[in-house]
Design a protein around this motif. Structure first.
Motif, PDB file in Angstrom:
ATOM      1  N   ARG A  71       0.858  -1.146   0.067  1.00 17.21           N
ATOM      2  CA  ARG A  71       0.040  -0.006   0.035  1.00 17.21           C
ATOM      3  C   ARG A  71       0.888   1.337   0.126  1.00 17.21           C
ATOM      4  NH1 ARG A  71      -4.279  -1.302   4.868  1.00 17.21           N
ATOM      5  NH2 ARG A  71      -2.514  -2.276   5.829  1.00 17.21           N
ATOM      6  N   PRO A  72       1.754   1.386  -0.891  1.00 19.66           N
ATOM      7  CA  PRO A  72       2.620   2.670  -0.879  1.00 19.66           C
ATOM      8  C   PRO A  72       1.964   3.836  -0.968  1.00 19.66           C
ATOM      9  CG  PRO A  72       2.661   1.420  -3.151  1.00 19.66           C
ATOM     10  CD  PRO A  72       1.789   0.513  -2.257  1.00 19.66           C
ATOM     11  N   GLY A  73       0.626   4.095  -1.730  1.00 18.00           N
ATOM     12  CA  GLY A  73       0.056   5.138  -1.776  1.00 18.00           C
ATOM     13  C   GLY A  73      -0.543   5.601  -0.522  1.00 18.00           C
ATOM     14  N   LEU A  74      -1.134   4.861   0.226  1.00 19.85           N
ATOM     15  CA  LEU A  74      -1.469   4.955   1.643  1.00 19.85           C
ATOM     16  C   LEU A  74      -0.440   5.534   2.552  1.00 19.85           C
ATOM     17  CD1 LEU A  74      -4.085   2.377   2.366  1.00 19.85           C
ATOM     18  CD2 LEU A  74      -4.551   4.723   1.729  1.00 19.85           C
ATOM     19  N   HIS A  75       0.796   4.980   2.449  1.00 20.47           N
ATOM     20  CA  HIS A  75       1.933   5.503   3.182  1.00 20.47           C
ATOM     21  C   HIS A  75       2.320   6.746   2.776  1.00 20.47           C
ATOM     22  CE1 HIS A  75       2.836   2.016   5.712  1.00 20.47           C
ATOM     23  NE2 HIS A  75       2.515   1.255   4.495  1.00 20.47           N
ATOM     24  N   LEU A  76       2.390   7.092   1.439  1.00 20.41           N
ATOM     25  CA  LEU A  76       2.867   8.165   0.715  1.00 20.41           C
ATOM     26  C   LEU A  76       1.872   9.432   1.464  1.00 20.41           C
ATOM     27  CD1 LEU A  76       4.509   9.943  -0.928  1.00 20.41           C
ATOM     28  CD2 LEU A  76       2.811   9.417  -2.769  1.00 20.41           C
ATOM     29  N   LEU A  77       0.343   9.169   1.453  1.00 20.59           N
ATOM     30  CA  LEU A  77      -0.682  10.059   1.899  1.00 20.59           C
ATOM     31  C   LEU A  77      -0.356  10.319   3.639  1.00 20.59           C
ATOM     32  CD1 LEU A  77      -3.255  11.928   1.632  1.00 20.59           C
ATOM     33  CD2 LEU A  77      -4.255   9.646   1.983  1.00 20.59           C
ATOM     34  N   ARG A  78      -0.035   9.386   4.231  1.00 21.15           N
ATOM     35  CA  ARG A  78       0.203   9.390   5.533  1.00 21.15           C
ATOM     36  C   ARG A  78       1.568  10.272   5.805  1.00 21.15           C
ATOM     37  NH1 ARG A  78       3.745   6.548   9.205  1.00 21.15           N
ATOM     38  NH2 ARG A  78       3.077   6.567  11.119  1.00 21.15           N
ATOM     39  N   GLY A  79       2.652  10.067   5.117  1.00 21.82           N
ATOM     40  CA  GLY A  79       3.777  10.851   5.039  1.00 21.82           C
ATOM     41  C   GLY A  79       3.426  12.229   4.972  1.00 21.82           C
ATOM     42  N   ALA A  80       2.570  12.521   3.945  1.00 23.00           N
ATOM     43  CA  ALA A  80       2.347  13.904   3.517  1.00 23.00           C
ATOM     44  C   ALA A  80       1.494  14.621   4.484  1.00 23.00           C
ATOM     45  CB  ALA A  80       1.376  13.912   2.250  1.00 23.00           C
ATOM     46  N   LEU A  81       0.440  14.056   5.348  1.00 20.93           N
ATOM     47  CA  LEU A  81      -0.069  14.434   6.340  1.00 20.93           C
ATOM     48  C   LEU A  81       0.813  14.778   7.497  1.00 20.93           C
ATOM     49  CD1 LEU A  81      -3.209  12.107   6.264  1.00 20.93           C
ATOM     50  CD2 LEU A  81      -3.262  14.500   5.839  1.00 20.93           C
ATOM     51  N   VAL A  82       1.800  13.990   7.806  1.00 19.67           N
ATOM     52  CA  VAL A  82       2.703  14.324   8.768  1.00 19.67           C
ATOM     53  C   VAL A  82       3.757  15.594   8.457  1.00 19.67           C
ATOM     54  CG1 VAL A  82       4.920  13.432  10.115  1.00 19.67           C
ATOM     55  CG2 VAL A  82       3.049  12.044   9.545  1.00 19.67           C
ATOM     56  N   VAL A  83       3.849  15.441   7.180  1.00 24.45           N
ATOM     57  CA  VAL A  83       4.662  16.838   6.846  1.00 24.45           C
ATOM     58  C   VAL A  83       3.973  18.131   7.083  1.00 24.45           C
ATOM     59  CG1 VAL A  83       5.829  17.916   4.780  1.00 24.45           C
ATOM     60  CG2 VAL A  83       6.303  15.467   5.301  1.00 24.45           C
ATOM     61  N   LEU A 161      -2.763  28.088  12.360  1.00 22.99           N
ATOM     62  CA  LEU A 161      -1.671  26.925  11.827  1.00 22.99           C
ATOM     63  C   LEU A 161      -1.619  25.701  12.807  1.00 22.99           C
ATOM     64  CD1 LEU A 161       1.219  29.081  10.385  1.00 22.99           C
ATOM     65  CD2 LEU A 161      -0.476  27.766   8.892  1.00 22.99           C
ATOM     66  N   PRO A 162      -1.550  25.868  14.038  1.00 21.94           N
ATOM     67  CA  PRO A 162      -1.322  24.757  15.030  1.00 21.94           C
ATOM     68  C   PRO A 162      -2.777  23.814  14.795  1.00 21.94           C
ATOM     69  CG  PRO A 162      -0.411  26.715  15.996  1.00 21.94           C
ATOM     70  CD  PRO A 162      -1.196  27.231  14.875  1.00 21.94           C
ATOM     71  N   VAL A 163      -3.928  24.696  14.803  1.00 19.94           N
ATOM     72  CA  VAL A 163      -5.081  23.908  14.639  1.00 19.94           C
ATOM     73  C   VAL A 163      -5.123  23.161  13.309  1.00 19.94           C
ATOM     74  CG1 VAL A 163      -7.802  23.974  14.644  1.00 19.94           C
ATOM     75  CG2 VAL A 163      -6.222  25.809  16.047  1.00 19.94           C
ATOM     76  N   LEU A 164      -4.999  23.629  12.092  1.00 17.45           N
ATOM     77  CA  LEU A 164      -4.505  22.881  11.126  1.00 17.45           C
ATOM     78  C   LEU A 164      -3.603  21.841  11.291  1.00 17.45           C
ATOM     79  CD1 LEU A 164      -5.014  22.267   7.952  1.00 17.45           C
ATOM     80  CD2 LEU A 164      -3.155  24.152   7.449  1.00 17.45           C
ATOM     81  N   ALA A 165      -2.399  21.926  11.977  1.00 17.59           N
ATOM     82  CA  ALA A 165      -1.473  20.788  12.308  1.00 17.59           C
ATOM     83  C   ALA A 165      -2.186  19.841  12.982  1.00 17.59           C
ATOM     84  CB  ALA A 165      -0.116  21.389  12.834  1.00 17.59           C
ATOM     85  N   ALA A 166      -3.065  20.261  13.919  1.00 13.18           N
ATOM     86  CA  ALA A 166      -3.839  19.162  14.799  1.00 13.18           C
ATOM     87  C   ALA A 166      -4.897  18.334  13.834  1.00 13.18           C
ATOM     88  CB  ALA A 166      -4.607  20.084  15.757  1.00 13.18           C
ATOM     89  N   LEU A 167      -5.361  18.836  12.853  1.00 11.60           N
ATOM     90  CA  LEU A 167      -6.211  18.187  12.056  1.00 11.60           C
ATOM     91  C   LEU A 167      -5.614  17.072  11.187  1.00 11.60           C
ATOM     92  CD1 LEU A 167      -9.254  17.664  10.719  1.00 11.60           C
ATOM     93  CD2 LEU A 167      -8.709  19.497   9.387  1.00 11.60           C
ATOM     94  N   THR A 168      -4.451  17.572  10.676  1.00 17.30           N
ATOM     95  CA  THR A 168      -3.626  16.600   9.673  1.00 17.30           C
ATOM     96  C   THR A 168      -3.065  15.614  10.536  1.00 17.30           C
ATOM     97  OG1 THR A 168      -1.892  18.368   9.897  1.00 17.30           O
ATOM     98  CG2 THR A 168      -3.495  18.148   7.925  1.00 17.30           C
ATOM     99  N   TYR A 169      -2.525  16.077  11.937  1.00 16.59           N
ATOM    100  CA  TYR A 169      -1.839  14.918  12.558  1.00 16.59           C
ATOM    101  C   TYR A 169      -3.039  13.914  13.026  1.00 16.59           C
ATOM    102  CZ  TYR A 169       0.284  13.393  17.047  1.00 16.59           C
ATOM    103  OH  TYR A 169       0.803  12.262  18.024  1.00 16.59           O
ATOM    104  N   ALA A 170      -3.964  14.396  13.462  1.00 18.94           N
ATOM    105  CA  ALA A 170      -5.194  13.218  13.864  1.00 18.94           C
ATOM    106  C   ALA A 170      -5.400  12.355  12.730  1.00 18.94           C
ATOM    107  CB  ALA A 170      -6.439  14.168  14.186  1.00 18.94           C
TER     108      ALA A 170
END
Length: 326
Positions: A71-83, A161-170
């Motif tokens: 599932r490389p696509g899902l891992h890539l999406l997860r990595g993008a969210l962390v970034v 920005l920290p709230v957006l970070a919170a959403l993507t982190y979740a």
């Protein structure tokens, strides 16, 4: 259908506490360096060092073959969210106190509880939903909608920005829960560090000469876009420490959300709040404003309530066997 791994609350809590301690140290170090280095340089060096430690953990957990994924696509999406989560939070750190940014970011466990309903199919009762809403009231209070920009000390966008970070982190942590069925924690950490390296190198190719930032730019924009600087001799240990922290964070949090339900693990992330206040005062001499203290109290109270309700439900499930459908 995918079968979630067995819930192991004890080890998961230990891992999330270790990860949150490492995050608090990492945030303190990033803020300390934010006045002299660009963010993408810090991210690149941290991730380049961190991936080395993560690859060592890969060998310990089974060898190179565990990096293989279907599932490389899902891992890539997860990595993008962390970034996205990290970059937006760190940009905010360049302009607002550490405790303020961290307190706003702690909308993440609230988002995790809400999003675990559609994404993981977890059941969240009305009382827990009410507690989550109380927590979001705390977030609104910390935004101080009645105050002007002069009083806030930063633009409204920076405060969001920290709230957006919170959403993507979740979203990232809930994806970890799904991906963790077939991926080791060390492998998940390597994937994340790899995405960080690629993104930071992209920033280097475009903005490393500092041509997109001027003396009059906001602290956040300067932190994001200033030119790369060769690290000062005394800062070398800080870069190494950030790299080690990156590996610890990626491994510990991935392991925590692989081992237990999101609603069980998430409340322990609130330990980051007192740690942020501690580092903010000890290193930078900052103490939160009264609105931030109220927001912290509401978020902590709602998070603890959600946690206690979840633990009560868990005890009921253990004492009364049920038939689960998959």
């Amino acid at each position: 259908m995918t079968v979630l791994p067995q819930n192991r609350a004890g080890p998961a809590i230990a891992f999330v506490l270790a990860g949150i301690l490492a995050i608090s140290v990492n945030d303190m170090l990033i803020k300390r360096l934010s006045g002299g280095y660009p963010l993408h340089e810090l991210v690149f060096v941290r991730s380049a060092i961190g991936i080395v430690f993560s690859l060592v953990l890969v060998q310990i957990e089974g060898g190179w073959h565990i990096l293989k994924t279907d599932r490389p696509g899902l891992h890539l999406l997860r990595g993008a969210l962390v970034v996205i989560a990290n970059m937006t939070f760190f940009v905010a750190l360049g302009a607002i106190p550490l405790a303020d940014a961290t307190a706003l970011f702690f909308a993440a466990p609230l988002f995790i509880t809400l999003l675990s309903i559609p994404i993981l199919g977890e059941k969240v009762g009305l009382l827990r939903l009410g507690a989550v809403m109380v927590g979001f009231v705390g977030v609104v209070i910390m935004q101080r909608p009645w105050a002007g920009s002069e009083t806030l000390g930063a633009s409204r966008l920076v405060l969001l920005l920290p709230v957006l970070a919170a959403l993507t982190y979740a979203l990232n942590q809930l994806m970890t829960r799904k991906l963790g069925v077939s991926s080791k924690a060390s492998a998940l950490s390597v994937y994340i560090q790899s995405v960080f390296i690629v993104v930071s190198l992209g920033f280097f190719l475009v903005v490393s000469d500092g041509r997109f930032v001027s003396e009059g730019s906001s602290p956040s924009m300067q932190f994001l876009l200033r030119a790369w600087v060769w690290p000062a001799p005394g800062d070398g240990w800080i870069f190494v420490g950030m790299g080690l922290n990156a590996a610890v964070i990626g491994y510990c949090l991935s392991a925590a959300y692989r081992m237990a339900d999101a609603a069980t693990v998430a409340p322990f992330e609130y330990m980051g709040l007192p740690l942020a206040v501690f580092w903010g005062f000890m290193i930078f001499g900052d103490l939160p404003a009264w609105e931030v203290w109220i927001g912290i109290a509401l978020i902590l109270g709602s998070g603890l309530f959600v946690f206690l309700r979840e633990r009560q439900k868990t005890r009921v499930r253990v004492s009364r066997p049920t038939t689960r459908r998959y």
